[in-house]
Scaffold this motif. Sequence first.
Motif, PDB file in Angstrom:
ATOM      1  N   GLU A   1      46.867  27.428  40.071  1.00 13.01           N
ATOM      2  CA  GLU A   1      45.805  28.123  38.696  1.00 13.01           C
ATOM      3  C   GLU A   1      45.882  29.669  39.085  1.00 13.01           C
ATOM      4  N   SER A   2      46.319  30.350  39.917  1.00 10.24           N
ATOM      5  CA  SER A   2      46.222  31.467  40.232  1.00 10.24           C
ATOM      6  C   SER A   2      47.586  32.302  39.255  1.00 10.24           C
ATOM      7  N   PRO A   3      47.185  32.825  38.277  1.00 13.08           N
ATOM      8  CA  PRO A   3      48.408  33.419  37.448  1.00 13.08           C
ATOM      9  C   PRO A   3      48.983  34.658  38.061  1.00 13.08           C
ATOM     10  N   GLN A   4      48.440  35.484  38.487  1.00 15.24           N
ATOM     11  CA  GLN A   4      48.982  36.574  39.135  1.00 15.24           C
ATOM     12  C   GLN A   4      48.354  36.868  40.484  1.00 15.24           C
ATOM     13  N   PRO A   5      49.113  37.824  41.198  1.00 13.57           N
ATOM     14  CA  PRO A   5      48.186  38.696  42.362  1.00 13.57           C
ATOM     15  C   PRO A   5      47.167  39.585  41.873  1.00 13.57           C
ATOM     16  N   LEU A   6      46.176  39.417  42.570  1.00 15.29           N
ATOM     17  CA  LEU A   6      45.053  40.424  42.379  1.00 15.29           C
ATOM     18  C   LEU A   6      44.613  41.300  43.458  1.00 15.29           C
ATOM     19  N   PHE A   7      45.304  41.035  44.740  1.00 13.33           N
ATOM     20  CA  PHE A   7      45.471  41.876  45.905  1.00 13.33           C
ATOM     21  C   PHE A   7      44.097  41.820  46.831  1.00 13.33           C
ATOM     22  N   ASP A   8      43.159  41.278  46.154  1.00 14.28           N
ATOM     23  CA  ASP A   8      41.972  41.194  46.987  1.00 14.28           C
ATOM     24  C   ASP A   8      41.565  39.905  47.283  1.00 14.28           C
ATOM     25  N   GLY A   9      42.148  39.008  48.145  1.00 14.90           N
ATOM     26  CA  GLY A   9      41.981  37.774  48.475  1.00 14.90           C
ATOM     27  C   GLY A   9      40.512  37.354  49.013  1.00 14.90           C
ATOM     28  N   THR A  10      39.486  38.136  49.276  1.00 14.51           N
ATOM     29  CA  THR A  10      38.355  37.982  49.619  1.00 14.51           C
ATOM     30  C   THR A  10      37.442  37.523  48.171  1.00 14.51           C
ATOM     31  N   GLU A  11      37.946  37.992  47.247  1.00 14.68           N
ATOM     32  CA  GLU A  11      37.200  37.576  45.781  1.00 14.68           C
ATOM     33  C   GLU A  11      37.679  36.145  45.395  1.00 14.68           C
ATOM     34  N   ILE A  12      36.994  35.601  44.655  1.00 15.21           N
ATOM     35  CA  ILE A  12      37.235  34.344  43.694  1.00 15.21           C
ATOM     36  C   ILE A  12      38.158  34.857  42.273  1.00 15.21           C
ATOM     37  N   ASP A  13      39.288  34.175  42.324  1.00 16.19           N
ATOM     38  CA  ASP A  13      40.259  34.723  41.244  1.00 16.19           C
ATOM     39  C   ASP A  13      39.453  34.715  39.743  1.00 16.19           C
ATOM     40  N   GLU A  14      38.523  33.735  39.515  1.00 16.72           N
ATOM     41  CA  GLU A  14      37.840  33.750  38.207  1.00 16.72           C
ATOM     42  C   GLU A  14      36.926  34.813  38.138  1.00 16.72           C
ATOM     43  N   ILE A  15      36.288  35.019  39.110  1.00 19.87           N
ATOM     44  CA  ILE A  15      35.022  36.330  39.010  1.00 19.87           C
ATOM     45  C   ILE A  15      35.870  37.360  39.128  1.00 19.87           C
ATOM     46  N   LEU A  16      36.819  37.547  39.894  1.00 24.10           N
ATOM     47  CA  LEU A  16      37.574  38.992  39.820  1.00 24.10           C
ATOM     48  C   LEU A  16      38.347  39.289  38.590  1.00 24.10           C
ATOM     49  N   THR A  17      38.882  38.250  37.871  1.00 23.55           N
ATOM     50  CA  THR A  17      39.636  38.379  36.268  1.00 23.55           C
ATOM     51  C   THR A  17      38.627  38.574  35.549  1.00 23.55           C
ATOM     52  N   LEU A  18      37.288  37.934  35.439  1.00 19.33           N
ATOM     53  CA  LEU A  18      36.248  38.097  34.559  1.00 19.33           C
ATOM     54  C   LEU A  18      35.858  39.664  34.532  1.00 19.33           C
ATOM     55  N   ARG A  19      35.681  40.199  35.835  1.00 25.50           N
ATOM     56  CA  ARG A  19      35.038  41.524  36.127  1.00 25.50           C
ATOM     57  C   ARG A  19      36.024  42.557  35.479  1.00 25.50           C
ATOM     58  N   THR A  20      37.486  42.278  35.741  1.00 23.56           N
ATOM     59  CA  THR A  20      38.379  43.164  35.182  1.00 23.56           C
ATOM     60  C   THR A  20      38.391  43.073  33.888  1.00 23.56           C
ATOM     61  N   MET A  21      38.364  41.995  33.413  1.00 26.34           N
ATOM     62  CA  MET A  21      38.349  42.125  31.749  1.00 26.34           C
ATOM     63  C   MET A  21      37.173  42.685  31.135  1.00 26.34           C
TER      64      MET A  21
END
Length: 449
Positions: free
Chosen positions: A272-292
Amino acid sequence: MTSTFEQARAVADAVLYEGYLLYPYRASAAKNQARWQFGVLVPPSFAAPERGEHGETQTECVLDAPATATLHVRLRFLHVQQRLVQDPNRHVVSHLVVNGEDVPAWDETVEYERDVVVPLARLLSGDHVAAVVVDGAEDVEELRDADGRMRGRIVRVRQPLTGVLRISASPISGPYGGFRIRVLVANTTARAELDSSRECALRHSLVATHLLLGVTEGAFLSLVDPPEWARPVVEECENVRTWPVLLGASDRSDAMLSSPIILYDNPAIAPESPQPLFDGTEIDEILTLRTMALTEAEKRAARSTDPHARALLDGIDGLPAEWLERLHGTMRSVRSTVREPRVPWWDPAADESVSPDTDSVQVAGTRVAKGSRVRLKPGRRRTDAQDMFLHGRTATVQGVFVDVDDEQYLAVTLDEDPAAELQSEHGRFRYFFLDEIEPGEGGPCEHEC
């Protein structure tokens, strides 16, 4: 080299870039002023265990293979390169604005790999030592405006560094055989001057250091859940600032990842993870939404920080809605066929020979079954002080049961309890062993039939 070895690259890359760049992905962010905390091997002159700086790491694992096998070791790490920004007069500045974009000074990285292939038989005659040599370099990129005028330069500087990769193998005594493998990685860079800053030391360090191990015959054994015969040897393995885990099979595999981050066997990137976010301590969904949710100015600053940050922002901005839905949650155990629910062992329905409603027991020559009246006399095995208040009370048997030790016991409701009928409907009973009751009057059959 095995296929499992090559398939592990996605996981190895996640280890390689863990913590490389942290949200909000700008060079000016406080979080990005203290980067690279995993797998950092500093030069000997900067190593200081009391402040958490080390110059070497050691991997030990168990290999179940014949002496004809070949061992493949791949060392991977990041080499930090300094990105200097110069004005048209070649003076170093903190940043420049070119074509409306900010160009800040920053530390980037270059990936480095060192492969060593050595027959296991060769290791039995002595250690195999491979040098790691990375030359210094300087690359220049001119910065020009839309009219072609020179506005400055980017100068990327990489410091030279050296290291050593030492591989050894020792046979395991006993009927099962096998070998204990040890791989030592050390930074041997000699610096003419000792700079006390970590920022400077990082440019002479191996960063995010990890190993991929492969074997042509045989398999590595799990250090988390090894077979019983190998457990004593596994317990003797000493892994220093690294954690070896299997790649592929559950308890043995022809490939292993030795990571500076603690992982379980068979790690994998979630589909489900579409790309690296470099911050594995975060949840992908939360980190993606915060970046958006970053402002356009914040996104421009992040894009100008690093090519990796630019690719990350571009990927999130173009993320389809269905990918966001996938990030929200996934069920992995859905089956196409409906399965009958399994009856738990403690449920009487699990054993057809048990019927609490019709079974009976003999107590002092009297048959006791559902509906029988009994008198309670809680025994010494009781630990609940409230049981003393039940002594001598009459109760009605609601069922005959058997515990896991095949000892029979009774479920009862108190006759004087005004809520007895309600509790019976909800299956809320009191339980007593046979030596804790006396037969009373009334019930299905007062004497042996």
